[in-house]
Design a protein around this motif. Structure first.
Motif, short mmCIF file in Angstrom:
data_model
loop_
_atom_site.label_atom_id
_atom_site.label_comp_id
_atom_site.label_asym_id
_atom_site.label_seq_id
_atom_site.Cartn_x
_atom_site.Cartn_y
_atom_site.Cartn_z
N VAL A 155 15.00 -10.49 -4.86
CA VAL A 155 15.36 -11.10 -3.58
C VAL A 155 15.42 -10.05 -2.49
CG1 VAL A 155 17.88 -10.98 -3.89
CG2 VAL A 155 16.90 -12.77 -2.48
N ALA A 156 15.84 -8.82 -2.83
CA ALA A 156 15.82 -7.74 -1.85
C ALA A 156 14.39 -7.41 -1.44
CB ALA A 156 16.52 -6.51 -2.41
N ALA A 157 13.47 -7.49 -2.39
CA ALA A 157 12.07 -7.19 -2.11
C ALA A 157 11.44 -8.21 -1.17
CB ALA A 157 11.28 -7.11 -3.40
N ARG A 158 11.98 -9.42 -1.13
CA ARG A 158 11.46 -10.44 -0.21
C ARG A 158 11.51 -9.97 1.23
NH1 ARG A 158 14.13 -15.60 0.56
NH2 ARG A 158 12.34 -15.94 1.91
N VAL A 159 12.50 -9.14 1.55
CA VAL A 159 12.66 -8.64 2.91
C VAL A 159 11.43 -7.85 3.34
CG1 VAL A 159 14.04 -7.08 4.35
CG2 VAL A 159 15.18 -8.65 2.76
N LEU A 160 10.74 -7.22 2.39
CA LEU A 160 9.60 -6.37 2.70
C LEU A 160 8.30 -7.15 2.88
CD1 LEU A 160 10.30 -3.51 0.14
CD2 LEU A 160 10.43 -3.31 2.63
N GLU A 161 8.26 -8.41 2.50
CA GLU A 161 7.00 -9.15 2.50
C GLU A 161 6.33 -9.23 3.87
OE1 GLU A 161 7.82 -12.87 0.59
OE2 GLU A 161 8.11 -11.94 -1.39
N PRO A 162 7.05 -9.49 4.96
CA PRO A 162 6.37 -9.52 6.27
C PRO A 162 5.78 -8.16 6.65
CG PRO A 162 8.46 -10.69 6.38
CD PRO A 162 8.45 -9.96 5.07
N LEU A 163 6.49 -7.07 6.34
CA LEU A 163 5.95 -5.74 6.60
C LEU A 163 4.66 -5.54 5.81
CD1 LEU A 163 6.11 -2.83 7.72
CD2 LEU A 163 7.52 -2.27 5.72
N ALA A 164 4.68 -5.96 4.55
CA ALA A 164 3.48 -5.82 3.72
C ALA A 164 2.31 -6.59 4.30
CB ALA A 164 3.79 -6.29 2.30
N ARG A 165 2.58 -7.78 4.85
CA ARG A 165 1.49 -8.56 5.45
C ARG A 165 0.92 -7.85 6.67
NH1 ARG A 165 4.91 -12.89 4.14
NH2 ARG A 165 5.65 -13.14 6.28
N ALA A 166 1.79 -7.26 7.49
CA ALA A 166 1.30 -6.54 8.66
C ALA A 166 0.47 -5.33 8.25
CB ALA A 166 2.48 -6.10 9.53
N LEU A 167 0.92 -4.61 7.23
CA LEU A 167 0.17 -3.45 6.75
C LEU A 167 -1.17 -3.88 6.14
CD1 LEU A 167 3.11 -1.48 5.11
CD2 LEU A 167 1.79 -0.74 7.12
N THR A 168 -1.15 -5.00 5.41
CA THR A 168 -2.38 -5.51 4.82
C THR A 168 -3.42 -5.81 5.89
OG1 THR A 168 -1.22 -6.46 2.92
CG2 THR A 168 -3.37 -7.38 3.44
N ALA A 169 -2.96 -6.48 6.96
CA ALA A 169 -3.88 -6.82 8.05
C ALA A 169 -4.43 -5.58 8.72
CB ALA A 169 -3.16 -7.72 9.07
N ALA A 170 -3.57 -4.59 8.96
CA ALA A 170 -4.03 -3.36 9.61
C ALA A 170 -4.99 -2.59 8.71
CB ALA A 170 -2.83 -2.49 9.98
N HIS A 171 -4.70 -2.56 7.43
CA HIS A 171 -5.56 -1.84 6.49
C HIS A 171 -6.92 -2.53 6.38
CE1 HIS A 171 -6.64 0.88 3.36
NE2 HIS A 171 -6.59 -0.01 2.38
N ALA A 172 -6.91 -3.85 6.32
CA ALA A 172 -8.16 -4.60 6.23
C ALA A 172 -9.00 -4.41 7.48
CB ALA A 172 -7.87 -6.08 6.00
N ALA A 173 -8.34 -4.28 8.64
CA ALA A 173 -9.05 -4.10 9.90
C ALA A 173 -9.50 -2.66 10.11
CB ALA A 173 -8.17 -4.54 11.07
N GLY A 174 -9.03 -1.77 9.22
CA GLY A 174 -9.41 -0.36 9.35
C GLY A 174 -8.72 0.35 10.49
N THR A 175 -7.55 -0.17 10.92
CA THR A 175 -6.87 0.43 12.07
C THR A 175 -5.73 1.37 11.67
OG1 THR A 175 -5.43 -1.51 12.25
CG2 THR A 175 -7.44 -1.50 13.58
N LEU A 176 -5.40 1.44 10.38
CA LEU A 176 -4.37 2.38 9.97
C LEU A 176 -4.92 3.80 10.09
CD1 LEU A 176 -2.70 0.89 6.76
CD2 LEU A 176 -1.71 1.08 9.04
N PRO A 177 -4.27 4.66 10.83
CA PRO A 177 -4.79 6.03 10.98
C PRO A 177 -4.61 6.82 9.70
CG PRO A 177 -2.64 5.84 12.02
CD PRO A 177 -3.02 4.45 11.58
N ALA A 178 -5.42 7.83 9.53
CA ALA A 178 -5.26 8.71 8.37
C ALA A 178 -3.93 9.44 8.48
CB ALA A 178 -6.41 9.71 8.31
N ALA A 179 -3.22 9.49 7.38
CA ALA A 179 -1.94 10.19 7.35
C ALA A 179 -2.03 11.33 6.35
CB ALA A 179 -0.82 9.23 6.95
N PRO A 180 -1.29 12.40 6.57
CA PRO A 180 -1.35 13.53 5.64
C PRO A 180 -0.93 13.10 4.24
CG PRO A 180 -0.14 14.11 7.65
CD PRO A 180 -0.36 12.64 7.69
N ASP A 181 -1.54 13.70 3.24
CA ASP A 181 -1.13 13.44 1.88
C ASP A 181 0.30 13.93 1.68
OD1 ASP A 181 -3.51 12.28 1.14
OD2 ASP A 181 -4.40 14.18 0.49
#
Length: 227
Positions: free
Chosen positions: A128-154
């Motif tokens: 149930v605590a993990a449910r809180v993260l689901e909207p963030l995950a959807r936003a990240l999924t959309a950005a990653h699919a669109a190729g807009t997430l910038p490269a971040a250092p390893d």
């Protein structure tokens, strides 16, 4: 018999709701550490032995309150409109988070404030605590699919195992390691800001709190690559 059981289940659910409502009022008055089964039973006019049939221990009652709090927050965040893309979705999630926290400060303190002495949350609270993260995950999924997430250092190799766990929690197996930690930094930054606001750290320092939060959301969104 079925109808009778349904009536009993409904009556039990109503009583459980009454018990947890009284417990939430006590949270507001005395804090989670001072939650008292005896005081809750007294408020609702129930003998304490009867209350223990619904919640055998104080920790069971605390767990129910924690689950309800996570559910309430998760529902509020899920209602954030994705809008025109990840940036607008991120802003909506952040505003929904702040709106819920300001409206439910004692529930926020219960799940994100100081640990309750002697209490250890059971593993059943993790989903149930993990449910809180689901909207963030959807936003990240959309950005990653669109190729807009910038490269971040390893990240530091010492964090490799942590990155695997966080990625699994988000349900984003293809998210790059650097993006995982950038998202974690942004997300925890929101909660750090809200904790300062709710727990009085901005008193006599910041009056324009709406504007400050809006600016924080933009800066953290840039860190996550969502803005």
């Amino acid at each position: 018999m079925n109808a009778s059981r349904t009536a009993r289940e409904r009556a039990r659910a109503e009583l459980v709701a009454e018990i947890t409502a009284a417990a939430r009022r006590q949270l507001a008055e005395t804090g989670a550490a001072a939650l008292s089964m005896r005081a809750v039973s007294r408020e609702i006019g129930m003998v304490s032995s009867a209350l223990h049939r619904y919640f055998p221990t104080r920790d069971d009652l605390l767990t129910a309150l924690i689950v309800q709090s996570y559910d309430g927050l998760a529902d509020a965040l899920a209602a954030a409109d994705p809008g025109t893309g990840p940036a607008e979705h991120w802003r909506g999630i952040a505003q929904a988070l702040r709106g819920w926290a300001l409206a439910h400060p004692h529930e926020y303190a219960l799940i994100y404030g100081s640990p309750v002495p002697g209490y250890r949350a059971p593993t059943g609270t993790v989903p149930v605590a993990a449910r809180v993260l689901e909207p963030l995950a959807r936003a990240l999924t959309a950005a990653h699919a669109a190729g807009t997430l910038p490269a971040a250092p390893d990240p530091d190799p010492a964090l490799a195992g942590d990155v695997v766990r966080i990625r699994a929690t988000l349900g984003l197996p293809d998210l790059p390691d650097g993006a995982v930690l950038a998202a974690l930094t942004a997300w925890t930054g929101l909660f750090g800001h809200l904790s300062f606001e709710l727990f009085g750290q901005f008193e006599n320092a910041v009056d324009a709190r709406d504007a400050l939060f809006a600016g924080t959301v933009e800066r953290l969104g840039q860190v996550a690559g969502l803005v």
